[in-house]
Scaffold this motif. Structure first.
Motif, PDB file in Angstrom:
ATOM      1  N   ASN A 175       0.824  -1.209   0.000  1.00  0.00           N
ATOM      2  CA  ASN A 175       0.000   0.000   0.000  1.00  0.00           C
ATOM      3  C   ASN A 175       0.867   1.273   0.000  1.00  0.00           C
ATOM      4  N   ILE A 176       2.047   1.174  -0.621  1.00  0.00           N
ATOM      5  CA  ILE A 176       2.935   2.346  -0.729  1.00  0.00           C
ATOM      6  C   ILE A 176       2.967   2.763  -2.201  1.00  0.00           C
ATOM      7  N   PHE A 177       2.777   4.066  -2.432  1.00  0.00           N
ATOM      8  CA  PHE A 177       2.698   4.560  -3.810  1.00  0.00           C
ATOM      9  C   PHE A 177       3.950   5.343  -4.183  1.00  0.00           C
ATOM     10  N   ILE A 178       4.289   5.254  -5.465  1.00  0.00           N
ATOM     11  CA  ILE A 178       5.411   6.031  -6.017  1.00  0.00           C
ATOM     12  C   ILE A 178       4.841   6.991  -7.049  1.00  0.00           C
ATOM     13  N   SER A 179       5.316   8.239  -7.051  1.00  0.00           N
ATOM     14  CA  SER A 179       4.933   9.174  -8.110  1.00  0.00           C
ATOM     15  C   SER A 179       6.174   9.859  -8.674  1.00  0.00           C
ATOM     16  N   LEU A 180       6.391   9.680  -9.971  1.00  0.00           N
ATOM     17  CA  LEU A 180       7.487  10.377 -10.661  1.00  0.00           C
ATOM     18  C   LEU A 180       6.909  11.627 -11.319  1.00  0.00           C
ATOM     19  N   VAL A 181       7.355  12.798 -10.871  1.00  0.00           N
ATOM     20  CA  VAL A 181       6.844  14.052 -11.430  1.00  0.00           C
ATOM     21  C   VAL A 181       7.865  14.545 -12.455  1.00  0.00           C
ATOM     22  N   GLU A 182       7.357  14.872 -13.656  1.00  0.00           N
ATOM     23  CA  GLU A 182       8.282  15.212 -14.755  1.00  0.00           C
ATOM     24  C   GLU A 182       8.049  16.624 -15.285  1.00  0.00           C
ATOM     25  N   PRO A 183       8.696  17.620 -14.652  1.00  0.00           N
ATOM     26  CA  PRO A 183       8.556  18.974 -15.186  1.00  0.00           C
ATOM     27  C   PRO A 183       9.369  19.144 -16.472  1.00  0.00           C
ATOM     28  N   GLY A 184       8.925  20.073 -17.314  1.00  0.00           N
ATOM     29  CA  GLY A 184       9.773  20.569 -18.409  1.00  0.00           C
ATOM     30  C   GLY A 184      10.638  21.658 -17.792  1.00  0.00           C
ATOM     31  N   PRO A 185      11.008  22.680 -18.594  1.00  0.00           N
ATOM     32  CA  PRO A 185      11.827  23.755 -18.016  1.00  0.00           C
ATOM     33  C   PRO A 185      11.082  24.521 -16.917  1.00  0.00           C
ATOM     34  N   VAL A 186      11.754  24.761 -15.801  1.00  0.00           N
ATOM     35  CA  VAL A 186      11.162  25.512 -14.694  1.00  0.00           C
ATOM     36  C   VAL A 186      12.105  26.666 -14.379  1.00  0.00           C
ATOM     37  N   VAL A 187      11.528  27.843 -14.239  1.00  0.00           N
ATOM     38  CA  VAL A 187      12.368  29.011 -14.028  1.00  0.00           C
ATOM     39  C   VAL A 187      12.715  29.123 -12.538  1.00  0.00           C
ATOM     40  N   THR A 188      13.856  28.524 -12.179  1.00  0.00           N
ATOM     41  CA  THR A 188      14.368  28.556 -10.801  1.00  0.00           C
ATOM     42  C   THR A 188      15.852  28.914 -10.885  1.00  0.00           C
ATOM     43  N   GLU A 189      16.540  28.808  -9.749  1.00  0.00           N
ATOM     44  CA  GLU A 189      17.986  29.087  -9.775  1.00  0.00           C
ATOM     45  C   GLU A 189      18.740  28.054 -10.606  1.00  0.00           C
ATOM     46  N   PHE A 190      18.060  26.930 -10.850  1.00  0.00           N
ATOM     47  CA  PHE A 190      18.650  25.801 -11.546  1.00  0.00           C
ATOM     48  C   PHE A 190      19.331  26.221 -12.854  1.00  0.00           C
ATOM     49  N   GLU A 191      18.577  26.924 -13.710  1.00  0.00           N
ATOM     50  CA  GLU A 191      19.118  27.300 -15.015  1.00  0.00           C
ATOM     51  C   GLU A 191      20.253  28.311 -14.848  1.00  0.00           C
ATOM     52  N   GLY A 192      20.059  29.287 -13.932  1.00  0.00           N
ATOM     53  CA  GLY A 192      21.081  30.301 -13.696  1.00  0.00           C
ATOM     54  C   GLY A 192      22.397  29.679 -13.259  1.00  0.00           C
ATOM     55  N   LYS A 193      22.288  28.712 -12.308  1.00  0.00           N
ATOM     56  CA  LYS A 193      23.500  28.038 -11.816  1.00  0.00           C
ATOM     57  C   LYS A 193      24.221  27.334 -12.960  1.00  0.00           C
ATOM     58  N   LEU A 194      23.415  26.709 -13.814  1.00  0.00           N
ATOM     59  CA  LEU A 194      23.999  25.959 -14.935  1.00  0.00           C
ATOM     60  C   LEU A 194      24.703  26.903 -15.909  1.00  0.00           C
ATOM     61  N   LEU A 195      24.015  28.010 -16.248  1.00  0.00           N
ATOM     62  CA  LEU A 195      24.595  28.926 -17.218  1.00  0.00           C
ATOM     63  C   LEU A 195      25.859  29.571 -16.661  1.00  0.00           C
ATOM     64  N   ALA A 196      25.862  29.831 -15.340  1.00  0.00           N
ATOM     65  CA  ALA A 196      27.069  30.402 -14.717  1.00  0.00           C
ATOM     66  C   ALA A 196      28.222  29.409 -14.828  1.00  0.00           C
ATOM     67  N   GLN A 197      27.924  28.136 -14.566  1.00  0.00           N
ATOM     68  CA  GLN A 197      28.946  27.078 -14.692  1.00  0.00           C
ATOM     69  C   GLN A 197      29.508  27.039 -16.103  1.00  0.00           C
ATOM     70  N   VAL A 198      28.572  27.095 -17.069  1.00  0.00           N
ATOM     71  CA  VAL A 198      28.952  26.934 -18.465  1.00  0.00           C
ATOM     72  C   VAL A 198      29.784  28.107 -18.952  1.00  0.00           C
ATOM     73  N   SER A 199      29.449  29.326 -18.459  1.00  0.00           N
ATOM     74  CA  SER A 199      30.151  30.499 -18.974  1.00  0.00           C
ATOM     75  C   SER A 199      31.614  30.514 -18.524  1.00  0.00           C
ATOM     76  N   THR A 200      31.928  29.875 -17.389  1.00  0.00           N
ATOM     77  CA  THR A 200      33.324  29.872 -16.939  1.00  0.00           C
ATOM     78  C   THR A 200      34.031  28.554 -17.280  1.00  0.00           C
ATOM     79  N   ALA A 201      33.253  27.539 -17.676  1.00  0.00           N
ATOM     80  CA  ALA A 201      33.861  26.222 -17.922  1.00  0.00           C
ATOM     81  C   ALA A 201      34.732  26.253 -19.173  1.00  0.00           C
ATOM     82  N   GLU A 202      35.794  25.448 -19.136  1.00  0.00           N
ATOM     83  CA  GLU A 202      36.745  25.416 -20.250  1.00  0.00           C
ATOM     84  C   GLU A 202      36.405  24.317 -21.250  1.00  0.00           C
TER      85      GLU A 202
END
Ligand code: NAD
Length: 309
Positions: A175-202
């Motif tokens: 009687n235990i349920f699992i739910s996988l929630v699948e968002p598309g793009p979400v405007v959070t710090e997530f994208e900003g952090k990634l773009l910051a990483q990418v802009s300095t990455a070699e």
């Protein structure tokens, strides 16, 4: 009695919003343990929680990558009993695989995949004993289909999908349920952090063509995708609140109808060729068409809803 909900990664984004929405439930159905790796970042959550703080919401330290931290956190919960676990903590990674070290890739899996598994191992014996429980996993549409230059991130979300779909079958016996929630793009710090990483990455060891495809094709398309069909963390949290409130929660739920034309491409052609060829053509051959399509989805002139409502 209110159900105890433990959420990982609540210092920002979806986790923060979800913790606050559940804690402010008008029917007071939940006692929320909102956790974060670094308690130094708790101000935003506490401010958003307002009067719920100390009432229906408590803040606790939890690093999903540490056995000790998980044990310590659970020991502070009354009876150690978690009714609903939300595996939300996660991190992104974009860029050509040649430029990512194996250690960096393992780090993504440690957080996104093993972090969730570690928490499940900790709460599952109690849920099984009580013959009830709900485990929510914040996956992604990238848990359903690969996206260029998100190879490792998508792999970590595919891993979650396989693990939790497998577990779901056994857990129905308890009687235990699992739910996988699948968002598309979400405007959070997530994208900003990634773009910051990418802009300095070699991106060492990466050939110039691949780097050009990454910087000149993928990055602009990705920005456009977030701008046009990006959801707010509030909207995603609202979907999760509804799922947690259900007596029979679904195994999978996508949160963004505007993204569904893209996930549909894989669903209608099990060979996978349609999805890979179409996204390849949209990115490399007809990037203007891609932008136009995204804008039409955003303004609503393209159909967004597939399947039954
Ligand atoms: P976010 O960066 O605001 O939130 C992620 C949270 O996880 C942060 O608070 C971060 O501190 C926390 N975290 C990272 N490592 C941790 C660790 N070891 N222990 C505990 N906490 C840790 O971004 P978000 O968009 O709110 O992301 C939440 C979830 O949603 C993630 O699993 C992400 O993969 C998923 N998701 C995000 C998007 C998006 O576009 N933003 C899309 C689909 C899925």
């Amino acid at each position: 009695a209110p159900r105890t909900v433990l959420i990982s990664g609540c210092s920002s984004g979806i986790g923060l919003e979800l913790a606050v929405q559940l804690a402010r439930d008008p029917r007071q159905r939940y006692q929320v343990v909102a956790t974060m790796r670094d308690l130094g970042k708790k101000e935003a959550l506490e401010a958003a929680a307002g009067e719920a703080l100390g009432q229906t919401l408590t803040v606790a330290q939890l690093d999903v990558c540490s056995d000790e931290s998980v044990a310590q956190c659970l020991s502070c919960i009354q009876g150690g009993e978690v009714d609903v676990l939300v595996n939300n903590a996660g991190m992104g990674a974009v860029g050509p695989v040649e430029g990512l070290s194996i250690a960096a890739m393992q780090n993504i899996f440690d957080t996104n995949f093993f972090g969730a598994v570690r928490l499940v191992k900790a709460v599952l014996p109690g849920m099984k004993r009580r013959r009830q429980g709900h485990i929510v996993v914040v996956s992604s549409v990238m848990g359903l289909q690969g996206v260029m230059f998100n190879d490792v991130y998508a792999a970590s979300k595919f891993a979650l999908e396989g693990f939790f779909e497998s577990l779901a079958i056994q857990l129905l016996q308890f009687n235990i349920f699992i739910s996988l929630v699948e968002p598309g793009p979400v405007v959070t710090e997530f994208e900003g952090k990634l773009l910051a990483q990418v802009s300095t990455a070699e991106f060492p060891d990466t050939d110039p063509d691949t780097l050009r495809y990454f910087r000149d094709f993928y990055l602009p398309a990705s920005r456009e995708l977030f701008r046009s069909v990006g959801q707010s963390p509030q909207d995603v949290a609202q979907v999760i609140v509804k799922i947690i409130g259900k007596a029979r929660p679904p195994l999978r739920r996508q949160t963004n109808a505007r993204y569904s034309p893209l996930t549909l491409l894989k669903a209608v052609d099990p060979s996978g060729v349609l999805y890979v060829r179409t996204t390849h053509s949209l990115l490399f051959r007809w990037p203007r068409l891609l932008n136009l399509g995204l804008r039409c989805l955003a303004c609503g002139c393209l159909p967004t809803r597939v399947g039954p409502r």
